[in-house]
Design a protein around this motif. Structure first.
Motif, PDB file in Angstrom:
ATOM      1  N   THR A  44       0.825  -1.202   0.000  1.00 37.42           N
ATOM      2  CA  THR A  44       0.000   0.000   0.000  1.00 37.42           C
ATOM      3  C   THR A  44       0.865   1.260   0.000  1.00 37.42           C
ATOM      4  OG1 THR A  44      -1.412  -1.332   1.473  1.00 37.42           O
ATOM      5  CG2 THR A  44      -2.169   0.887   0.947  1.00 37.42           C
ATOM      6  N   ASN A  45       1.803   1.319  -0.937  1.00 39.65           N
ATOM      7  CA  ASN A  45       2.675   2.491  -1.036  1.00 39.65           C
ATOM      8  C   ASN A  45       1.861   3.663  -1.575  1.00 39.65           C
ATOM      9  OD1 ASN A  45       4.429  -0.044  -1.312  1.00 39.65           O
ATOM     10  ND2 ASN A  45       5.928   1.559  -0.889  1.00 39.65           N
ATOM     11  N   CYS A  46       1.447   4.526  -0.668  1.00 38.19           N
ATOM     12  CA  CYS A  46       0.511   5.576  -1.024  1.00 38.19           C
ATOM     13  C   CYS A  46       1.257   6.817  -1.500  1.00 38.19           C
ATOM     14  CB  CYS A  46      -0.404   5.894   0.152  1.00 38.19           C
ATOM     15  SG  CYS A  46      -1.862   6.833  -0.338  1.00 38.19           S
ATOM     16  N   ALA A  47       1.692   7.639  -0.597  1.00 37.54           N
ATOM     17  CA  ALA A  47       2.429   8.838  -0.983  1.00 37.54           C
ATOM     18  C   ALA A  47       3.838   8.754  -0.406  1.00 37.54           C
ATOM     19  CB  ALA A  47       1.693  10.102  -0.541  1.00 37.54           C
ATOM     20  N   GLY A  48       4.353   9.862   0.089  1.00 35.05           N
ATOM     21  CA  GLY A  48       5.718   9.911   0.600  1.00 35.05           C
ATOM     22  C   GLY A  48       6.208  11.332   0.542  1.00 35.05           C
ATOM     23  N   GLY A  49       7.484  11.504   0.240  1.00 37.56           N
ATOM     24  CA  GLY A  49       8.034  12.851   0.149  1.00 37.56           C
ATOM     25  C   GLY A  49       9.479  12.811  -0.286  1.00 37.56           C
ATOM     26  N   ILE A  50       9.963  13.945  -0.813  1.00 34.86           N
ATOM     27  CA  ILE A  50      11.354  14.050  -1.224  1.00 34.86           C
ATOM     28  C   ILE A  50      12.208  14.479  -0.038  1.00 34.86           C
ATOM     29  CG2 ILE A  50      10.712  14.640  -3.584  1.00 34.86           C
ATOM     30  CD1 ILE A  50      11.562  17.541  -2.887  1.00 34.86           C
ATOM     31  N   THR A  51      13.503  14.245  -0.163  1.00 35.38           N
ATOM     32  CA  THR A  51      14.449  14.686   0.857  1.00 35.38           C
ATOM     33  C   THR A  51      15.348  15.768   0.275  1.00 35.38           C
ATOM     34  OG1 THR A  51      16.195  13.118   0.263  1.00 35.38           O
ATOM     35  CG2 THR A  51      14.487  12.339   1.802  1.00 35.38           C
ATOM     36  N   PRO A  52      15.905  16.627   1.123  1.00 32.73           N
ATOM     37  CA  PRO A  52      16.854  17.638   0.616  1.00 32.73           C
ATOM     38  C   PRO A  52      18.113  17.037   0.019  1.00 32.73           C
ATOM     39  CG  PRO A  52      15.998  18.277   2.772  1.00 32.73           C
ATOM     40  CD  PRO A  52      15.564  16.854   2.535  1.00 32.73           C
ATOM     41  N   TRP A  53      18.410  15.768   0.333  1.00 30.14           N
ATOM     42  CA  TRP A  53      19.605  15.145  -0.239  1.00 30.14           C
ATOM     43  C   TRP A  53      19.268  14.354  -1.511  1.00 30.14           C
ATOM     44  CZ3 TRP A  53      17.700  14.313   4.674  1.00 30.14           C
ATOM     45  CH2 TRP A  53      17.068  13.084   4.928  1.00 30.14           C
ATOM     46  N   GLY A  54      18.041  14.477  -2.013  1.00 33.33           N
ATOM     47  CA  GLY A  54      17.736  13.982  -3.346  1.00 33.33           C
ATOM     48  C   GLY A  54      17.274  12.561  -3.444  1.00 33.33           C
ATOM     49  N   THR A  55      16.556  12.060  -2.428  1.00 24.71           N
ATOM     50  CA  THR A  55      15.961  10.732  -2.507  1.00 24.71           C
ATOM     51  C   THR A  55      14.462  10.854  -2.264  1.00 24.71           C
ATOM     52  OG1 THR A  55      16.346  10.246  -0.153  1.00 24.71           O
ATOM     53  CG2 THR A  55      18.087   9.631  -1.708  1.00 24.71           C
ATOM     54  N   TRP A  56      13.780   9.745  -2.422  1.00 27.42           N
ATOM     55  CA  TRP A  56      12.337   9.655  -2.216  1.00 27.42           C
ATOM     56  C   TRP A  56      12.071   8.737  -1.023  1.00 27.42           C
ATOM     57  CZ3 TRP A  56       7.669  11.497  -3.183  1.00 27.42           C
ATOM     58  CH2 TRP A  56       6.539  10.681  -3.155  1.00 27.42           C
ATOM     59  N   LEU A  57      11.218   9.189  -0.104  1.00 20.72           N
ATOM     60  CA  LEU A  57      10.781   8.366   1.016  1.00 20.72           C
ATOM     61  C   LEU A  57       9.361   7.915   0.730  1.00 20.72           C
ATOM     62  CD1 LEU A  57      12.178  10.433   4.039  1.00 20.72           C
ATOM     63  CD2 LEU A  57      13.226   8.485   2.865  1.00 20.72           C
ATOM     64  N   THR A  58       9.176   6.615   0.516  1.00 19.34           N
ATOM     65  CA  THR A  58       7.874   6.061   0.186  1.00 19.34           C
ATOM     66  C   THR A  58       7.227   5.493   1.437  1.00 19.34           C
ATOM     67  OG1 THR A  58       6.690   4.451  -1.192  1.00 19.34           O
ATOM     68  CG2 THR A  58       8.899   3.830  -0.466  1.00 19.34           C
ATOM     69  N   CYS A  59       5.913   5.665   1.552  1.00 19.51           N
ATOM     70  CA  CYS A  59       5.193   5.363   2.791  1.00 19.51           C
ATOM     71  C   CYS A  59       4.203   4.225   2.600  1.00 19.51           C
ATOM     72  CB  CYS A  59       4.426   6.600   3.268  1.00 19.51           C
ATOM     73  SG  CYS A  59       5.474   7.967   3.768  1.00 19.51           S
ATOM     74  N   GLU A  60       4.206   3.271   3.537  1.00 24.57           N
ATOM     75  CA  GLU A  60       3.213   2.209   3.560  1.00 24.57           C
ATOM     76  C   GLU A  60       1.969   2.687   4.322  1.00 24.57           C
ATOM     77  OE1 GLU A  60       4.999  -2.164   3.485  1.00 24.57           O
ATOM     78  OE2 GLU A  60       5.460  -1.125   5.360  1.00 24.57           O
ATOM     79  N   GLU A  61       0.841   2.734   3.640  1.00 20.41           N
ATOM     80  CA  GLU A  61      -0.419   3.094   4.285  1.00 20.41           C
ATOM     81  C   GLU A  61      -1.136   1.814   4.729  1.00 20.41           C
ATOM     82  OE1 GLU A  61      -4.763   4.994   3.345  1.00 20.41           O
ATOM     83  OE2 GLU A  61      -3.251   5.060   1.766  1.00 20.41           O
ATOM     84  N   ASN A  62      -0.466   1.055   5.556  1.00 24.15           N
ATOM     85  CA  ASN A  62      -0.984  -0.235   6.030  1.00 24.15           C
ATOM     86  C   ASN A  62      -0.190  -0.633   7.254  1.00 24.15           C
ATOM     87  OD1 ASN A  62      -1.925  -2.811   6.434  1.00 24.15           O
ATOM     88  ND2 ASN A  62      -1.159  -3.639   4.500  1.00 24.15           N
ATOM     89  N   GLU A  63      -0.875  -0.810   8.375  1.00 25.44           N
ATOM     90  CA  GLU A  63      -0.182  -1.184   9.605  1.00 25.44           C
ATOM     91  C   GLU A  63      -0.455  -2.631  10.009  1.00 25.44           C
ATOM     92  OE1 GLU A  63      -1.602   1.518  12.569  1.00 25.44           O
ATOM     93  OE2 GLU A  63      -3.698   0.972  12.263  1.00 25.44           O
ATOM     94  N   ARG A  64      -1.060  -3.403   9.119  1.00 27.34           N
ATOM     95  CA  ARG A  64      -1.352  -4.796   9.419  1.00 27.34           C
ATOM     96  C   ARG A  64      -0.186  -5.695   9.048  1.00 27.34           C
ATOM     97  NH1 ARG A  64      -7.597  -5.520   7.171  1.00 27.34           N
ATOM     98  NH2 ARG A  64      -8.575  -3.973   8.565  1.00 27.34           N
ATOM     99  N   ASP A  65      -0.120  -6.824   9.716  1.00 25.42           N
ATOM    100  CA  ASP A  65       0.836  -7.886   9.378  1.00 25.42           C
ATOM    101  C   ASP A  65       2.278  -7.388   9.323  1.00 25.42           C
ATOM    102  OD1 ASP A  65      -1.342  -9.664   9.084  1.00 25.42           O
ATOM    103  OD2 ASP A  65      -1.631  -9.005   7.015  1.00 25.42           O
ATOM    104  N   GLY A  66       2.615  -6.474  10.214  1.00 27.56           N
ATOM    105  CA  GLY A  66       3.992  -6.017  10.299  1.00 27.56           C
ATOM    106  C   GLY A  66       4.379  -4.969   9.275  1.00 27.56           C
ATOM    107  N   HIS A  67       3.414  -4.418   8.550  1.00 32.18           N
ATOM    108  CA  HIS A  67       3.695  -3.310   7.636  1.00 32.18           C
ATOM    109  C   HIS A  67       3.484  -1.985   8.363  1.00 32.18           C
ATOM    110  CE1 HIS A  67       4.220  -5.663   3.960  1.00 32.18           C
ATOM    111  NE2 HIS A  67       3.215  -6.427   4.361  1.00 32.18           N
ATOM    112  N   GLY A  68       3.684  -0.882   7.644  1.00 30.67           N
ATOM    113  CA  GLY A  68       3.469   0.445   8.210  1.00 30.67           C
ATOM    114  C   GLY A  68       4.731   1.259   8.373  1.00 30.67           C
ATOM    115  N   TYR A  69       5.667   1.119   7.431  1.00 29.50           N
ATOM    116  CA  TYR A  69       6.964   1.779   7.559  1.00 29.50           C
ATOM    117  C   TYR A  69       7.227   2.738   6.391  1.00 29.50           C
ATOM    118  CZ  TYR A  69       8.077  -1.724  11.124  1.00 29.50           C
ATOM    119  OH  TYR A  69       8.074  -2.505  12.250  1.00 29.50           O
ATOM    120  N   VAL A  70       8.319   3.470   6.543  1.00 27.61           N
ATOM    121  CA  VAL A  70       8.865   4.327   5.494  1.00 27.61           C
ATOM    122  C   VAL A  70      10.095   3.630   4.912  1.00 27.61           C
ATOM    123  CG1 VAL A  70       9.934   6.561   4.996  1.00 27.61           C
ATOM    124  CG2 VAL A  70       8.012   6.423   6.603  1.00 27.61           C
ATOM    125  N   PHE A  71      10.251   3.698   3.593  1.00 32.83           N
ATOM    126  CA  PHE A  71      11.417   3.151   2.903  1.00 32.83           C
ATOM    127  C   PHE A  71      12.036   4.255   2.055  1.00 32.83           C
ATOM    128  CE2 PHE A  71       8.867  -0.453   3.944  1.00 32.83           C
ATOM    129  CZ  PHE A  71       9.721  -1.539   4.084  1.00 32.83           C
TER     130      PHE A  71
END
Length: 508
Positions: A155-182
């Motif tokens: 459930t990679n919904c949105a996220g955001g950019i970083t000032p150092w030029g990468t993308w942080l993708t967000c899991e919109e799901n906290e079930r079964d051990g999910h719910g993190y930023v990558f």
């Protein structure tokens, strides 16, 4: 706490449908009883013209190109392009082309429709079908190649950019051990091998985030209910330096994670942002530390004494603060708020209504435009739009979906000439071009975030962003440059399956 709506309208030059602007604040003004008045300067691109192919209605003089389409264009591996497009961000490629990191909000497993194929070395878990692809295009939006860089997330919904030029993708799901930023590195694709969750910002139904480029504090939204989600602030530990991979190197409990708590002018806790209806309502903000940030005992949003909102969505750093979107407020019309970290205040800048005859409601992703103002993608029950907001105080439509699905992931190319955006179902990425306003034609309300649209005090492309030194303080670049082999993406500059790039329609 707030000002009377009628008094506010009397103090502004804009009393019609569109945007309320006060100081650096801007938003779509909810004024259904106010008489429309002419707006000085730029007022948009005119009415939308229906697409005979039933995809995007655009103003006259604009056109779109289909960059990719789920199941029809191919990845470099030969697998079909995954679908369920969502959050995205565009970055400069070292060779002058454009790299778009694209989320795929697949909730099921790897065999579900639209799932990201599981590449060896780029997959976190075998039982999940979400993830990210990197799409390389020419500066005008023509597909060069696309490849999966993160799979096995959910459930990679949105996220955001970083000032150092990468993308942080967000899991919109906290079930079964999910719910993190990558973290996804759009340039050094090999840096995405062996993906691991970034645990310090907590585990919950992540939606979007924005990063303060000065101190690297991260503000994160939570799209949840029963109870509703909140806004979180992750403060990095002393000495943290933003580089690709630095967040993954932190301990799980590094920094401080806290939840937003707003109080009104009488000092009372604001339990739900939906109770505000007046533009320029201002709340004081304090941050309540969150324990058990991995949510092993209970959801983090059950913390006592915090402020919540139903469906907190997009986030973007601009005007020296974090914009956050509350989509379901006021019966899903939606709000935009701006958090000022220096004043510790949260201000209501936006309540949605009509724009140039188009019903604009249910905001989702948000981004700053390179020529000033904001661009909003909507996810409503009826028509969905890309809508713009001028800094002079006028709302205008850019596109309407004729496909019965929401707009996702608006992002401008680094030179500001192409607006890429997705339609979630079945999953199509469009490149929209036209006679955009030039930078300086409207006063910027603080400038867009980071190097994506060329803010002068941050790196414009990853060749420069890679000059950040691990020994340098936050945001300070060195003259160090990476070798050409390290800077280049290890894929050929050809479309593997040879499909034609479709320029579908241009209203005249």
């Amino acid at each position: 706490m707030g000002i009377n709506r009628r008094a506010f309208l009397a103090r502004t030059s804009q009393t019609g449908l569109g945007v309320a602007l006060t100081g650096s604040l801007q938003g779509l003004l909810s004024a259904p009883t106010a008489a429309a008045q002419p707006s000085a300067g730029f007022t948009g691109y005119g009415p939308l013209v229906d697409d005979p192919d039933g995809r995007l209605a655009l103003p006259e003089g604009f056109s779109y190109r289909i960059v990719n389409e789920a199941g029809k264009t191919s990845l470099y591996s030969g697998d079909p392009c995954p679908g369920v497009h969502d959050g995205a961000a565009a970055f400069s490629a070292p060779d002058g082309n454009v790299l778009i990191v694209l989320n795929h909000e697949v909730r099921g497993g790897p065999d579900d429709g639209g799932a990201v194929p599981h590449r060896r070395g780029y997959t976190w878990r075998d039982d999940a079908g979400g993830g990210c692809t990197v799409v390389k295009t020419t500066p005008d939006g023509e597909l060069i190649w696309q490849t999966a860089v993160l799979a096995g997330t959910s459930t990679n919904c949105a996220g955001g950019i970083t000032p150092w030029g990468t993308w942080l993708t967000c899991e919109e799901n906290e079930r079964d051990g999910h719910g993190y930023v990558f973290e996804v590195d759009p340039v050094d694709l090999r840096a995405n091998r062996n993906p691991q969750p970034i645990r310090a910002p907590g585990r919950y139904r992540h939606e979007a985030l924005s990063v303060d480029p000065d101190d690297l504090t991260i503000y994160l939204t939570e799209d949840a209910s029963d109870p509703s989600g909140t806004v979180y602030r992750w403060t990095p530990p002393a000495g943290f330096r933003g580089t690709s991979g630095a967040l993954n190197a932190l301990d799980d409990e590094a920094g401080e994670l806290a939840a937003m708590a707003c109080t009104d002018g009488s000092g009372n806790l604001v339990d739900d942002l939906d109770q505000a209806s007046e533009i320029v309502t201002v709340y004081s903000v304090r941050w309540v530390p969150v324990d058990d940030r991995d949510a092993q005992q209970r959801s983090l949003r059950t913390t006592e004494g915090i402020t919540r909102a139903h469906k907190l969505e997009g986030a973007w750093w601009s005007d020296d603060g974090a914009y956050v979107v509350s989509s379901y407020s006021d019966s899903h019309r939606g709000q935009i708020w701006h958090y000022d970290p220096r004043a510790a205040t949260l201000t209501l800048t936006t309540v949605f209504t009509e724009a140039d005859g188009e019903t604009v409601e249910a905001p989702d992703n948000i981004v700053a435009a390179p020529f000033g103002g904001l661009i909003v993608a909507t996810d409503g029950d009826d028509d969905n739009h890309l809508a713009g907001v001028t800094a002079a105080g006028y709302a205008y439509p850019i596109a309407r979906s004729q496909m019965g699905s929401e707009f996702t992931g608006p992002t401008f190319s680094p030179d500001g000439t192409v607006l890429s955006a997705g339609i979630q179902q079945p999953g199509i990425l469009f490149a929209i071009t036209g006679p955009w306003q030039r930078a300086g034609d409207q006063q910027s309300a603080g400038g867009p975030q980071g190097f994506i649209t060329g803010e002068p005090d941050l790196p414009r492309d990853r060749d420069r962003a890679r000059g950040f030194s691990e020994a340098a303080p936050h945001g300070e670049a060195t003259a160090r440059r990476r070798s050409a082999s390290e800077r280049s993406c290890p894929l050929p500059a050809t479309t593997p399956s040879g499909e034609p790039v479709v320029v579908a329609w241009s209203p005249r």
